[in-house]
Design an enzyme around this catalytic site. Structure first.
Site, PDB file in Angstrom:
ATOM      1  N   LEU A  64      53.218  65.163 -12.730  1.00  0.00           N
ATOM      2  CA  LEU A  64      53.076  66.427 -11.986  1.00  0.00           C
ATOM      3  C   LEU A  64      54.246  67.373 -12.250  1.00  0.00           C
ATOM      4  CD1 LEU A  64      51.573  65.270  -8.539  1.00  0.00           C
ATOM      5  CD2 LEU A  64      50.385  66.259 -10.511  1.00  0.00           C
ATOM      6  N   ARG A  65      55.295  66.875 -12.903  1.00  0.00           N
ATOM      7  CA  ARG A  65      56.385  67.722 -13.459  1.00  0.00           C
ATOM      8  C   ARG A  65      57.310  68.381 -12.448  1.00  0.00           C
ATOM      9  NH1 ARG A  65      55.663  65.197 -18.210  1.00  0.00           N
ATOM     10  NH2 ARG A  65      54.046  66.065 -19.528  1.00  0.00           N
ATOM     11  N   ASN A  95      59.361  60.825 -14.511  1.00  0.00           N
ATOM     12  CA  ASN A  95      60.150  61.468 -15.581  1.00  0.00           C
ATOM     13  C   ASN A  95      60.249  62.975 -15.366  1.00  0.00           C
ATOM     14  OD1 ASN A  95      57.402  61.775 -16.274  1.00  0.00           O
ATOM     15  ND2 ASN A  95      57.775  61.677 -18.469  1.00  0.00           N
ATOM     16  N   ASP A 153      58.216  55.310 -17.074  1.00  0.00           N
ATOM     17  CA  ASP A 153      57.226  55.878 -18.002  1.00  0.00           C
ATOM     18  C   ASP A 153      57.750  57.098 -18.760  1.00  0.00           C
ATOM     19  OD1 ASP A 153      54.624  55.989 -19.219  1.00  0.00           O
ATOM     20  OD2 ASP A 153      54.346  57.824 -18.085  1.00  0.00           O
ATOM     21  N   HIS A 180      55.818  51.152 -19.605  1.00  0.00           N
ATOM     22  CA  HIS A 180      55.470  51.906 -20.825  1.00  0.00           C
ATOM     23  C   HIS A 180      56.030  51.075 -21.978  1.00  0.00           C
ATOM     24  CE1 HIS A 180      55.532  55.766 -23.334  1.00  0.00           C
ATOM     25  NE2 HIS A 180      56.296  54.951 -24.019  1.00  0.00           N
ATOM     26  N   HIS A 233      48.760  52.403 -20.032  1.00  0.00           N
ATOM     27  CA  HIS A 233      48.010  52.971 -21.175  1.00  0.00           C
ATOM     28  C   HIS A 233      47.934  52.051 -22.402  1.00  0.00           C
ATOM     29  CE1 HIS A 233      52.146  54.061 -22.190  1.00  0.00           C
ATOM     30  NE2 HIS A 233      52.174  55.102 -21.406  1.00  0.00           N
ATOM     31  N   ASN A 279      51.250  59.729 -26.763  1.00  0.00           N
ATOM     32  CA  ASN A 279      51.989  58.478 -26.871  1.00  0.00           C
ATOM     33  C   ASN A 279      51.537  57.511 -25.777  1.00  0.00           C
ATOM     34  OD1 ASN A 279      53.879  56.600 -27.648  1.00  0.00           O
ATOM     35  ND2 ASN A 279      55.544  57.533 -26.476  1.00  0.00           N
ATOM     36  N   ASP A 306      46.864  59.468 -17.491  1.00  0.00           N
ATOM     37  CA  ASP A 306      48.165  59.809 -18.073  1.00  0.00           C
ATOM     38  C   ASP A 306      48.245  61.324 -18.290  1.00  0.00           C
ATOM     39  OD1 ASP A 306      50.727  59.645 -19.000  1.00  0.00           O
ATOM     40  OD2 ASP A 306      50.261  58.578 -20.865  1.00  0.00           O
ATOM     41  N   HIS A 310      51.543  70.195 -20.744  1.00  0.00           N
ATOM     42  CA  HIS A 310      52.657  70.848 -21.449  1.00  0.00           C
ATOM     43  C   HIS A 310      52.381  72.335 -21.562  1.00  0.00           C
ATOM     44  CE1 HIS A 310      54.868  67.253 -22.518  1.00  0.00           C
ATOM     45  NE2 HIS A 310      53.759  66.680 -22.954  1.00  0.00           N
TER      46      HIS A 310
HETATM   47  O1  DOR Z   1      51.899  61.281 -24.191  1.00  0.00           O
HETATM   48  C1  DOR Z   1      52.753  61.048 -23.340  1.00  0.00           C
HETATM   49  N1  DOR Z   1      53.216  62.025 -22.518  1.00  0.00           N
HETATM   50  N2  DOR Z   1      53.259  59.816 -23.246  1.00  0.00           N
HETATM   51  C2  DOR Z   1      54.314  59.541 -22.471  1.00  0.00           C
HETATM   52  O2  DOR Z   1      54.733  58.422 -22.459  1.00  0.00           O
HETATM   53  C3  DOR Z   1      54.972  60.588 -21.676  1.00  0.00           C
HETATM   54  C4  DOR Z   1      54.055  61.700 -21.401  1.00  0.00           C
HETATM   55  C5  DOR Z   1      54.759  62.927 -20.893  1.00  0.00           C
HETATM   56  O3  DOR Z   1      55.551  62.817 -19.952  1.00  0.00           O
HETATM   57  O4  DOR Z   1      54.501  64.029 -21.431  1.00  0.00           O
HETATM   58 ZN    ZN Z   2      53.826  56.232 -20.969  1.00  0.00          ZN
HETATM   59 ZN    ZN Z   3      52.664  58.734 -18.642  1.00  0.00          ZN
END
Ligand code: DOR
Ligand code: ZN
Ligand code: ZN
Length: 429
Positions: A64-65, A95, A153, A180, A233, A279, A306, A310
């Site tokens: 959710l950033r 993260n 993660d 992860h 994942h 990823n 997941d 962005h």
């Molecule tokens: O594709 C991904 N995006 N894999 C991750 O492990 C992190 C995630 C992200 O936070 O953008």
């Molecule tokens: Zn991940």
């Molecule tokens: Zn993730």
């Protein structure tokens, strides 16, 4: 205010229910589930004929950033994307900036979610301070502040000893450690799955072993400690087979899979569209087939998006420079509906979005019995729509599914007895 959902097919795997029933909701609680319930005079009646009435869908893996990356997503936009996509509960990964590694950040997330969110937000705390992989977090504080799991993660926990300690500690609280799995020495600078297409298209590859060596380590550490490891994942046949074997041996291991790893292969990266960059990477057909088998035989516990939103600039660039991730909340349900019947049953799908994640997390959600919180997802198996990322509620328009026509969409999302989305449109108060 009472709601009466009439004439739908109720699928509630937690209670072994699959049949035509009505569901009555009173003051945010499921009041009754039964045949031909009579509406009271002030009841709002929802006609669910031809629709599937399920416990509210839970997505235990989203980004959710907030705090720190509000230009990618906010809790307000991310939870609207969740509601539009049919989810009533999401768990947000730590993260962020700062990392959710202490009670103050977790409390902040819960506060912003209460103020601006429209679905339930359950935070996941970090395994290690600042996700640096060196010192484990104060998990008791994180739990007290509302966290339902721990994960680093986005980054793997590189040191086995740290992971061992985290599992030992988390075990005291029955807390899942969500891993992860990625050996960075094998994956570093990799862009797509290592195989035929990485050679053909000229990308540096990420071998399946990058995931599998760490999954193997984590399963061994779960066996050693008795702690609960949940593998994020999963993307390869090897990881799936190890989990299947470990489960049979009684190891405390669970796992999740994403819609993109079930519906796309590495071949699509040949468009050089960075929206296919994720990823772990999209794998080859052999792995996709193995993951589908893992759903059929019950090895896989839940489906998660997941959701990794962005900003445009992070994706509208050379593949090598682009960020990893797919904005997944608003396409997950129709993508998985597209696999129903051909690959697995509707009951299996509902299980993977409801009681599956609820059991992994040990939370009291994912069912619609009398007395339960009225979180409900209603699906319209006949609805056909074309994915238009411009219309996403999420700030992240990064999807490889733009322009695809999909069948089987969420019809209504009900959180705590309140209708928050209808036909993909948010109902604001
Ligand atoms: O594709 C991904 N995006 N894999 C991750 O492990 C992190 C995630 C992200 O936070 O953008
Ligand atoms: Zn991940
Ligand atoms: Zn993730």
């Amino acid at each position: 205010m009472r709601l009466l959902i009439k004439n739908g097919r109720v699928i509630d795997p937690a209670n072994n229910i699959d049949g035509n029933f009505d569901v009555r909701i009173n003051k945010g609680i499921i009041d009754a589930v039964g045949a031909s319930l009579k509406p009271g005079k002030n009841d709002q009646v929802i006609d669910a004929a031809g629709k599937i009435v399920c416990p509210g869908f839970i997505d235990m893996h989203v980004h959710l950033r907030d705090p720190g990356y509000l230009y990618k997503e906010e809790i307000a936009t991310g939870t609207r994307a969740a509601a539009a996509g049919g989810f009533t509960t999401v768990c947000c990964m730590p993260n962020t900036k700062p990392v959710n590694d202490n009670a103050a950040v977790a409390a902040y997330i819960r506060q912003i979610a209460a103020r601006t969110g429209i679905v339930d937000v359950l935070p996941i705390g970090a395994i290690t301070r600042n996700q640096a992989g060196e010192e484990i977090t104060e998990m008791a504080d994180l739990i007290a502040a509302g966290c339902v799991g721990v994960s680093d993660d986005g980054k793997p926990v590189e040191k086995a000893e740290i992971m061992r300690n985290a599992l030992e500690y988390a075990k005291m609280f029955d807390l899942p450690v969500i891993s992860h799995c990625e050996d960075l020495s094998l994956s570093r600078d990799g862009q797509i799955h290592e195989g035929f297409f990485s050679t053909f298209y000229g990308f540096k590859g990420i071998p399946t072993a990058a995931e599998e060596v760490m999954a193997a380590r984590d399963i061994l550490l779960a066996q050693l400690t008795g702690g609960h490891i949940h593998i994020c994942h999963i993307s390869t046949r090897g990881t799936l087979e190890m989990i299947r074997k470990a489960k049979a041996e009684g190891v405390n291991v669970t796992c999740e899979v994403t819609p993109h790893h079930l519906t796309l292969t590495d071949e699509v990266t040949g468009t050089y569209d960075a929206n296919t960059k994720v990823n772990p990477p999209l794998r080859s057909t052999e792995h996709v087939q193995a993951l589908l088998t893992g759903i059929k035989d019950g090895t896989i516990d839940c489906i998660v998006t997941d959701h990794a939103p962005h900003e445009l600039e992070a994706k509208d660039c050379e593949y090598q420079l682009a960020a990893y991730g797919i904005s997944g909340l608003e396409t997950a349900v129709p993508l998985i509906m597209g696999l129903v019947d051909e690959e697995f049953t509707l009951e299996q799908m509902v299980r993977l979005f409801t009681v599956g994640p609820a059991e992994v997390l040990g939370i009291d959600k994912g069912s619609i019995g009398a007395g339960d919180i009225a979180d409900i997802t209603i699906l319209d198996p006949a609805a056909v729509k074309t994915v238009d990322p411009k219309k996403f509620y999420s700030k992240g328009k990064n999807t490889p599914y733009g322009g695809r026509t999909l069948k089987g969409w969420p019809y209504m999302t009900i959180v705590n007895g309140k209708i928050v989305a209808e036909n993909g449109i948010i109902i604001e108060e």
